[in-house]
Design a protein around this motif. Structure first.
Motif, mmCIF file in Angstrom:
data_model
loop_
_atom_site.group_PDB
_atom_site.id
_atom_site.type_symbol
_atom_site.label_atom_id
_atom_site.label_comp_id
_atom_site.label_asym_id
_atom_site.label_seq_id
_atom_site.Cartn_x
_atom_site.Cartn_y
_atom_site.Cartn_z
ATOM 1 N N ASN A 92 -7.902 -2.817 3.816
ATOM 2 C CA ASN A 92 -7.278 -2.512 5.096
ATOM 3 C C ASN A 92 -6.217 -1.447 4.901
ATOM 4 O O ASN A 92 -5.353 -1.556 4.026
ATOM 5 C CB ASN A 92 -6.656 -3.771 5.717
ATOM 6 N N ALA A 93 -6.289 -0.394 5.695
ATOM 7 C CA ALA A 93 -5.337 0.707 5.606
ATOM 8 C C ALA A 93 -4.152 0.449 6.527
ATOM 9 O O ALA A 93 -4.322 -0.014 7.659
ATOM 10 C CB ALA A 93 -6.012 2.021 5.985
ATOM 11 N N LYS A 94 -2.948 0.738 6.014
ATOM 12 C CA LYS A 94 -1.757 0.590 6.844
ATOM 13 C C LYS A 94 -1.673 1.774 7.805
ATOM 14 O O LYS A 94 -2.003 2.908 7.456
ATOM 15 C CB LYS A 94 -0.514 0.540 5.957
ATOM 16 N N PRO A 95 -1.212 1.557 9.029
ATOM 17 C CA PRO A 95 -1.108 2.654 9.997
ATOM 18 C C PRO A 95 -0.041 3.664 9.589
ATOM 19 O O PRO A 95 0.910 3.342 8.872
ATOM 20 C CB PRO A 95 -0.734 1.942 11.298
ATOM 21 N N PHE A 96 -0.185 4.881 10.073
ATOM 22 C CA PHE A 96 0.693 5.987 9.720
ATOM 23 C C PHE A 96 2.157 5.653 9.973
ATOM 24 O O PHE A 96 3.016 5.871 9.106
ATOM 25 C CB PHE A 96 0.286 7.228 10.526
ATOM 26 N N GLU A 97 2.473 5.131 11.152
ATOM 27 C CA GLU A 97 3.858 4.871 11.510
ATOM 28 C C GLU A 97 4.506 3.840 10.588
ATOM 29 O O GLU A 97 5.694 3.900 10.304
ATOM 30 C CB GLU A 97 3.949 4.410 12.970
ATOM 31 N N GLU A 98 3.702 2.891 10.104
ATOM 32 C CA GLU A 98 4.238 1.838 9.254
ATOM 33 C C GLU A 98 4.687 2.376 7.899
ATOM 34 O O GLU A 98 5.621 1.852 7.287
ATOM 35 C CB GLU A 98 3.192 0.739 9.061
ATOM 36 N N LYS A 109 -4.973 12.763 2.992
ATOM 37 C CA LYS A 109 -5.369 13.102 1.632
ATOM 38 C C LYS A 109 -5.125 11.946 0.673
ATOM 39 O O LYS A 109 -5.911 11.698 -0.250
ATOM 40 C CB LYS A 109 -4.578 14.337 1.168
ATOM 41 N N GLU A 110 -4.030 11.194 0.885
ATOM 42 C CA GLU A 110 -3.638 10.129 -0.040
ATOM 43 C C GLU A 110 -3.750 8.740 0.597
ATOM 44 O O GLU A 110 -3.031 7.813 0.209
ATOM 45 C CB GLU A 110 -2.188 10.353 -0.496
ATOM 46 N N LYS A 111 -4.652 8.599 1.561
ATOM 47 C CA LYS A 111 -4.718 7.364 2.339
ATOM 48 C C LYS A 111 -4.917 6.132 1.451
ATOM 49 O O LYS A 111 -4.399 5.048 1.731
ATOM 50 C CB LYS A 111 -5.846 7.457 3.369
ATOM 51 N N GLN A 112 -5.642 6.297 0.349
ATOM 52 C CA GLN A 112 -5.920 5.144 -0.507
ATOM 53 C C GLN A 112 -4.656 4.569 -1.125
ATOM 54 O O GLN A 112 -4.599 3.403 -1.525
ATOM 55 C CB GLN A 112 -6.917 5.505 -1.619
ATOM 56 N N ARG A 113 -3.581 5.380 -1.216
ATOM 57 C CA ARG A 113 -2.323 4.889 -1.775
ATOM 58 C C ARG A 113 -1.605 3.942 -0.820
ATOM 59 O O ARG A 113 -0.734 3.192 -1.223
ATOM 60 C CB ARG A 113 -1.403 6.060 -2.106
ATOM 61 N N TYR A 114 -1.971 4.006 0.439
ATOM 62 C CA TYR A 114 -1.299 3.186 1.447
ATOM 63 C C TYR A 114 -2.262 2.167 2.052
ATOM 64 O O TYR A 114 -2.129 1.766 3.205
ATOM 65 C CB TYR A 114 -0.714 4.083 2.538
ATOM 66 N N ALA A 115 -3.226 1.773 1.268
ATOM 67 C CA ALA A 115 -4.225 0.818 1.747
ATOM 68 C C ALA A 115 -4.450 -0.251 0.699
ATOM 69 O O ALA A 115 -4.285 -0.022 -0.496
ATOM 70 C CB ALA A 115 -5.545 1.530 2.050
ATOM 71 N N GLN A 116 -4.821 -1.415 1.157
ATOM 72 C CA GLN A 116 -5.241 -2.488 0.266
ATOM 73 C C GLN A 116 -6.737 -2.342 0.056
ATOM 74 O O GLN A 116 -7.512 -2.492 0.997
ATOM 75 C CB GLN A 116 -4.929 -3.855 0.896
ATOM 76 N N PRO A 117 -7.197 -2.004 -1.142
ATOM 77 C CA PRO A 117 -8.629 -1.777 -1.347
ATOM 78 C C PRO A 117 -9.421 -3.080 -1.268
ATOM 79 O O PRO A 117 -8.866 -4.178 -1.391
ATOM 80 C CB PRO A 117 -8.680 -1.202 -2.763
ATOM 81 N N GLU A 118 -10.720 -2.934 -1.041
ATOM 82 C CA GLU A 118 -11.615 -4.093 -1.032
ATOM 83 C C GLU A 118 -11.554 -4.765 -2.408
ATOM 84 O O GLU A 118 -11.595 -4.096 -3.440
ATOM 85 C CB GLU A 118 -13.042 -3.632 -0.746
ATOM 86 N N GLN A 119 -11.450 -6.089 -2.399
ATOM 87 C CA GLN A 119 -11.323 -6.830 -3.652
ATOM 88 C C GLN A 119 -12.288 -8.008 -3.677
ATOM 89 O O GLN A 119 -12.684 -8.529 -2.636
ATOM 90 C CB GLN A 119 -9.890 -7.344 -3.833
ATOM 91 N N ALA A 170 7.167 10.239 3.645
ATOM 92 C CA ALA A 170 8.110 11.350 3.510
ATOM 93 C C ALA A 170 8.640 11.456 2.089
ATOM 94 O O ALA A 170 8.748 12.558 1.528
ATOM 95 C CB ALA A 170 9.262 11.165 4.505
ATOM 96 N N ALA A 171 8.949 10.289 1.484
ATOM 97 C CA ALA A 171 9.459 10.294 0.100
ATOM 98 C C ALA A 171 8.382 10.776 -0.868
ATOM 99 O O ALA A 171 8.653 11.576 -1.776
ATOM 100 C CB ALA A 171 9.943 8.901 -0.280
ATOM 101 N N ASP A 172 7.145 10.299 -0.674
ATOM 102 C CA ASP A 172 6.051 10.701 -1.568
ATOM 103 C C ASP A 172 5.710 12.169 -1.380
ATOM 104 O O ASP A 172 5.389 12.873 -2.350
ATOM 105 C CB ASP A 172 4.817 9.833 -1.302
#
Length: 635
Positions: A370-376, A255-265, A382-384
């Protein structure tokens, strides 16, 4: 009768009259059956309405600034006072008047200036560079969206457009500076004598005098109105949040994947050719032709030079048009669409964007998202998740509290039982608040609201903070009660005696002053030590540390000596005591001794003050011409 009426309405003249009547009813009468407009504005400037929510938001902002400002003249409770609310409302009216005047004069805040202002905020930077991910995170933490925040920044910039223009035309001459430094560097020699407080000559106070004084000052001998309330509280910090499952974390991540990704720039430069607001077709044509000519000449090698020579975006012009790295949604839609459809090193044809003009865009580089992987990001997830879940649960519980208290307005007991909350009771407090939770002005205001105090209902939900909500109910009310004269008799008598001595002290000081003005000797007249202090500096008053504060305040207000003779002044030093003060000598500062850097700094400060005063005068002139309506009953 109906037949007679039908006969009279035959023929085209009657049809025409009937048509006019139908038209009039249709447009000026019948809508009143379907539309009943209720005005809710607190103030209205022309067509612009200032809502109750606008005023409340401004009060909340001012209250927060006061709380964060050391030695602020305002306490949080002050913002519930009618006179302070009116000051804040006047500020909103001034802002509306300035924005409207700026619009009428064609002054516009460009999208680029909004972007530059946001990018220049240190709160959104790392090592001096703007970071979009930090920008989004900070806004999300404050419950704001980029669009809403950009609107807030634009409104703020719009308010300052006209003051900025006024400031740029303000002039402070060298003569003005010289006059200032002569006063600022002034030194004074003075004499003063503290007069002994006279002895009480008449300690007799008749019962009639006591009674009259008591009645005239009854407010001073009245116990203020007080209440105690019962209340239920939901605090986000107290809510228990369990550990999230893997399924919950994965759902949150998706749902919040964009928060853990570097968007296209895209790394971009541009050249802006302004198009005036409400431009004529001829002006638009001239701007387009200029933009097309520059675009035809532009290459990656000469783009920076062309930007420095031609761009009308002052923020990026000196940087050769460099806007840095941008991501989708930062620029306006037209600019965004063109930018993200270009190839690296491509230079666009002129792109028209609203309220700005034509952009020639050079895409210098790009980097894919580029999206960071879940485990990373699992730990951050968990905090968010916990923060999000706590906010969700808090909003849910606060909503339940409000709904239940409204369904059961006469008591908090049903709500406490339904939600499993404990009813708490406050100590007694007055309208200005008290200790603990009663120190919050919103809490005190709710306790004394008519719905709670007079009608005995539960209050509406009180949002003490972003994660703290309260509903209260009156527990005890003690009206304002005058104390009996018998209980305050000694205090009243002492005040009467003190005022008698104060009057004697003032009379004695005035008599001495009159004698001194006729040439009398201060030592002989005052019968008290006369102290002399030389060279008191206006900017450094350490030499005046031994003086009573009231005397220090008067040193540089007292008149200069005339023909070498001092002018004596009576100074009230507090608690019914007085002193006599005379300035024997005044030495003005020397402007020639002031360094250029200090002169320049003071010139800037004086220009700011003059510009501020001129802006206030201009606002008052605008308001005199504007249609300003204020609804005092809605404040």
């Amino acid at each position: 009768m109906l037949q007679a009426l039908r006969n009279k309405l035959s023929g085209w003249p009657s049809i025409l009259v009937l048509g006019v009547c139908v038209f009039a009813v249709a447009f000026f009468g019948i809508e009143s059956y379907f539309m009943n407009r209720v005005d809710t504005f607190v103030a209205k400037v022309g067509k612009h309405e200032i809502s109750q929510q606008d005023l409340q938001n401004a009060l909340n902002d001012a209250r927060q600034r006061a709380a964060q400002t050391p030695n602020s003249p305002y306490s949080p409770a002050d913002f519930e006072k009618p006179e302070v609310k009116r000051q804040v409302l006047d500020s909103l009216i001034n802002q509306a008047v300035l924005r409207q005047a700026g619009t009428d004069l064609g002054l516009v805040v460009t999208d680029q200036r909004v972007r530059d202002t946001i990018a220049g905020d240190p709160g959104f930077q790392v090592d001096g560079a703007f970071k979009p991910e930090i920008y989004r995170a900070v806004l999300a933490n404050q419950g704001l969206t980029p669009t809403g925040y950009e609107t807030k920044i634009r409104n703020s910039l719009e308010v300052n457009l006209l003051p900025g223009v006024i400031s740029s035309t303000t002039i402070v001459t060298d003569a003005d500076l010289d006059a200032y430094f002569r006063i600022a560097g002034q030194k004074r020699d003075l004499r003063y004598v503290e007069l002994p407080r006279p002895a009480l000559t008449d300690a007799t106070v008749a019962d009639a005098d006591l009674d009259a004084f008591y009645k005239a000052h009854i407010a001073d001998y009245t116990t203020p109105e007080q209440v105690s309330v019962k209340y239920l509280e939901v605090k986000g910090a107290d809510l228990k949040i369990g550990e999230p499952s893997d399924i919950q974390l994965h759902e949150f991540f998706e749902k919040e994947k964009q928060r853990y990704a570097q968007p296209e720039q895209r790394e971009v430069s541009h050249i802006l050719i302004n198009v005036p607001k409400n431009a004529t077709p001829e002006q638009q044509k001239i701007a387009l032709e200029k933009a097309q000519k520059i675009a035809a000449e532009a290459t990656p090698e000469n783009f920076a030079k062309l930007a420095q020579e031609n761009s009308e975006d002052l923020g990026s012009k000196r940087l050769g048009g460099d806007l840095g790295w941008l991501e989708k949604g930062v620029a306006n839609a037209a600019f965004d669409t063109a930018l993200f459809s270009m190839q690296k090193n491509e230079i666009s044809k002129p792109v028209l964007s609203p309220d700005e003009g034509y952009h020639i865009i050079w895409l210098r580089d790009s980097r894919s998202g580029n999206a960071k992987p879940f485990e990373e990001v699992r730990g951050q997830l968990a905090a968010d998740w916990a923060k999000s879940e706590r906010a969700r649960l808090y909003n849910e519980r606060a909503g339940q509290l409000a709904d239940s208290a409204e369904r059961n307005p006469g008591s908090l007991e049903p709500t406490a039982k339904e939600l499993g909350l404990t009813i708490q009771t406050s100590p007694m407090f007055g309208r200005t608040g008290g200790e603990g939770v009663a120190a919050d002005p919103k809490f005190a205001a709710a306790a004394f609201a008519d719905d709670v105090l007079a009608q005995g209902n539960n209050s509406s939900l009180i949002q003490v903070s972003s994660d703290d909500a309260i509903v209260l109910h009156l527990a005890q009310h003690v009206p304002a009660t005058p104390k009996a004269l018998a209980d305050v008799r000694d205090a009243v008598r002492q005040r009467i005696l003190d005022e008698r001595v104060d009057a004697q002290a003032k009379k004695h000081a005035d008599e001495l002053l009159a004698a001194l003005q006729k040439g009398g000797d201060v030592t002989a007249l005052a019968k008290a030590p006369v102290k002399t202090i030389a060279g008191i500096d206006r900017r450094n008053r350490t030499s005046a540390a031994e003086l009573p504060p009231a005397v220090v305040a008067q040193v540089f207000l007292a008149p200069r000596p005339i023909d070498g003779k001092p002018n004596w002044t009576v100074v009230a030093t507090g608690n019914g005591a007085y002193a006599l003060l005379a300035v024997d000598k005044v030495v003005d500062g020397d402007p020639a001794q002031v360094e250029k850097t200090q002169r320049d700094a003071v010139r800037g400060q004086m220009m700011d003050l003059l510009a501020y005063a001129a802006t206030l005068d201009y606002i008052e002139a605008l308001k005199a011409k504007a249609d300003v309506k204020i609804s005092e009953d809605r404040m």
